[in-house]
Design a protein around this motif. Structure first.
Motif, PDB file in Angstrom:
ATOM      1  N   VAL A   1       0.878  -1.181   0.000  1.00  0.00           N
ATOM      2  CA  VAL A   1       0.000   0.000   0.000  1.00  0.00           C
ATOM      3  C   VAL A   1       0.912   1.227   0.000  1.00  0.00           C
TER       4      VAL A   1
ATOM      5  N   ASP B   1      -5.407  -6.873   5.757  1.00  0.00           N
ATOM      6  CA  ASP B   1      -6.805  -7.191   5.454  1.00  0.00           C
ATOM      7  C   ASP B   1      -7.724  -6.040   5.831  1.00  0.00           C
TER       8      ASP B   1
ATOM      9  N   ALA C   1      -7.403  -3.266   3.281  1.00  0.00           N
ATOM     10  CA  ALA C   1      -8.074  -3.673   2.042  1.00  0.00           C
ATOM     11  C   ALA C   1      -9.581  -3.640   2.204  1.00  0.00           C
TER      12      ALA C   1
ATOM     13  N   ARG D   1     -10.827  -0.082   1.936  1.00  0.00           N
ATOM     14  CA  ARG D   1     -10.756   0.418   0.558  1.00  0.00           C
ATOM     15  C   ARG D   1     -11.779  -0.261  -0.359  1.00  0.00           C
ATOM     16  N   GLU D   2     -12.072  -1.519  -0.093  1.00  0.00           N
ATOM     17  CA  GLU D   2     -12.971  -2.268  -0.962  1.00  0.00           C
ATOM     18  C   GLU D   2     -14.424  -2.210  -0.510  1.00  0.00           C
TER      19      GLU D   2
END
Length: 411
Positions: free
Chosen positions: A27, A306, A309, A312-313
Motif C-alpha cells: 500500500v 486485510d 483492504a 478500501r474495498e
C-alpha cells in the motif's frame, strides 16, 4: 493517500507501527500521520523510533480527530479505554481497528457495535494469531473434514509473569485491567477456539490466584466448554514456566496439534489400538498440510493488510467487531461460571448481570489487594520456548508510558 492514526503509544503500539511500515510496499500511499497519547512524550518517542518525521503528535484525541483527515485509527490502549475511544472515533466518521480484548464487558462491546452501525464505518478487533501458518494449517485440516467429528479439544494458553508484572499501575485490578490472563492473555486462544470450533453451548470454570499476591485478579483459570458432541478444555495462566502454548484437536480419525503433530490410531479386533497407529491417515494429513499455500503476511501485518483492504474495498474485514464480541462473551462466561460456581449457558443475554459493565468489579473476588503501583516498566520482553512466536504483541516500548487509563500502554 490512505492515512492512519494511532491512539496509545505504549508497548502494543509497536506491533501496529511495525505492521503498517511493513505494508508500505503493498500500500505505497499508506501514511501514519498522527500519534496520540495523554502525554506528548510517548508519541514523540514513537515518531522518532519509527522514523515518522511527518507525523503529528497529540495529547488530546478530540483534537486529533478534528485536525486530521483519517481513514483508519488503531486503538492500542489498556482494555478499559477501548470502548469509549472506539465510539468516539467511529462517531467522528473514521474506521477503527482496536487491540484485544475488544472491551471489558459485553455492554461495552455492544456500544461499540452500535457506533459502527450508525457511522457506517469499519470496526475490527485484533486477532493476529489467525494469521499464523500453524493456526491456518489447523483450521484448513479441520474444515476439510479429514479428522472426522471432533471428540475433544485442548487449548493451553500458558504464560509466566513475575511478581513485579502486576506492579504496573493499571494491571491487576478488575476495574482497570478487566481481569487476569483469562481476558488479557488467553484472549488470543479464546478467539482461536471460536474460530476453530464455534460458540460452545455451555461453560463451567474455576479460577485462583496462585502466585501474585499483589493483584486482585486471577493468575490461573481452567474452563470446560460443552459442544453438542464434544468437549474442550481451556487453561489460562501466567504461572506456567516454559510458556508452552498448544492447541490439540482430537477427531474420530486422527488428532492434529499446534505445535504441528499428527497422530492416528487404528483398532485391533478387541478395540485396543495397534502399537504403530494408522500410518495411512497420518500420511494423508501430512500430505494435505503440505499442499496449503503460505501466508503472504503474518500476525499484525497480515491482519492490518486485510483491514486496510476491507476499508478500501467496502467489505467486512476477516475479523469483525462481532468476532471480538464473541471472544469477550466467552471470557465473561468463564468469569461468571468461576465466580458463581455454576454452569453458564450461552449466549449471554442483556438480562444477565455479567453482561453489564461493573458487575465484575462488584462481584469478582479480590484474591489479594494491589500492593504496588508504578507508572512505567521498561525493558520488558517475554520469554519461553514458544512465547517468542507470539511476542510481537507484547514488545517493549521505546519511550515513557502514559499514566492514564484512557491512553496508557498495554502489556
Amino acid at each position: 493517500m490512505f492515512t492512519v492514526g494511532i491512539i496509545g503509544t505504549g508497548a502494543i503500539s509497536d506491533a501496529h507501527l511495525s505492521a503498517y511500515s511493513e505494508l508500505a510496499d503493498e500500500v505505497p500511499d499508506l501514511r501514519i500521520v498522527a500519534l496520540a497519547d495523554l502525554s506528548r512524550s510517548g508519541p514523540e518517542a514513537k515518531r522518532e523510533a519509527f522514523g515518522l518525521a511527518e507525523a503529528r503528535v497529540y495529547d488530546d484525541v478530540a483534537a486529533m480527530l478534528e485536525a486530521e483527515e483519517l481513514d483508519l485509527v488503531s486503538i492500542a490502549t489498556p482494555p478499559s479505554a477501548h470502548a469509549p475511544l472506539a465510539v468516539q472515533v467511529l462517531d467522528a466518521g473514521v474506521n477503527v481497528v482496536v487491540e484485544k480484548p475488544m472491551a471489558t464487558s459485553l455492554e461495552e462491546c455492544d456500544a461499540m457495535l452500535a457506533a459502527q452501525e450508525r457511522s457506517g464505518k469499519t470496526l475490527s478487533v485484533i486477532a493476529q494469531n489467525r494469521w499464523r501458518e500453524e493456526m491456518v494449517r489447523l483450521k484448513a485440516v479441520l474444515d476439510s473434514g479429514k479428522l472426522g467429528p471432533l471428540s475433544h479439544t485442548r487449548i493451553a494458553s500458558l504464560w509466566w509473569r513475575g511478581h513485579s508484572y502486576y506492579d504496573l499501575w493499571w494491571r491487576g485490578t478488575w476495574a482497570s485491567e478487566g481481569g487476569g490472563p483469562t481476558l488479557n492473555h488467553a484472549i488470543h486462544h479464546i478467539d482461536l477456539t471460536l474460530w476453530l470450533l464455534g460458540r460452545p453451548r455451555a461453560v463451567t470454570a474455576m479460577m485462583t490466584n496462585a502466585q501474585h499476591d499483589n493483584a486482585e485478579v486471577e493468575d490461573l483459570s481452567a474452563a470446560i466448554l460443552q459442544y453438542e458432541h464434544s468437549l474442550a478444555e481451556l487453561t489460562s495462566s501466567v504461572v506456567h514456566h516454559g510458556q508452552k502454548q498448544e492447541v490439540i484437536l482430537q477427531g474420530a480419525r486422527a488428532s492434529v496439534s499446534q505445535p504441528w503433530e499428527v497422530a492416528a490410531e487404528v483398532a485391533r479386533p478387541n478395540g485396543f489400538p495397534e502399537p504403530d497407529g494408522d500410518a495411512d491417515v497420518v500420511a494423508e494429513l501430512e500430505e494435505f498440510a503440505a499442499t496449503l499455500p503460505q501466508l503472504t503476511r503474518t500476525r499484525h501485518a497480515g491482519q492490518l493488510a486485510d483491514v486496510v483492504a476491507a476499508v478500501r474495498e467496502g467489505r467486512d474485514p476477516q475479523v469483525t467487531g462481532h468476532d471480538g464480541r464473541g471472544a469477550v462473551e466467552l471470557v465473561t462466561a468463564i468469569y461468571e461460571a468461576a465466580i458463581e460456581r455454576r454452569v453458564v449457558d450461552l449466549p449471554i443475554t442483556a438480562e444477565d448481570p455479567y453482561y453489564r459493565s461493573g458487575t465484575l468489579v462488584e462481584r469478582a473476588p479480590h484474591f489479594f489487594e494491589k500492593t504496588a503501583s508504578v507508572g512505567t516498566q521498561e525493558g520488558y520482553m517475554p520469554t519461553g520456548a514458544t512465547a517468542q512466536a507470539e511476542a510481537s504483541d507484547e514488545a517493549t516500548a521505546p519511550g515513557a508510558a502514559a499514566a492514564d487509563p484512557a491512553v496508557a500502554p498495554r502489556d
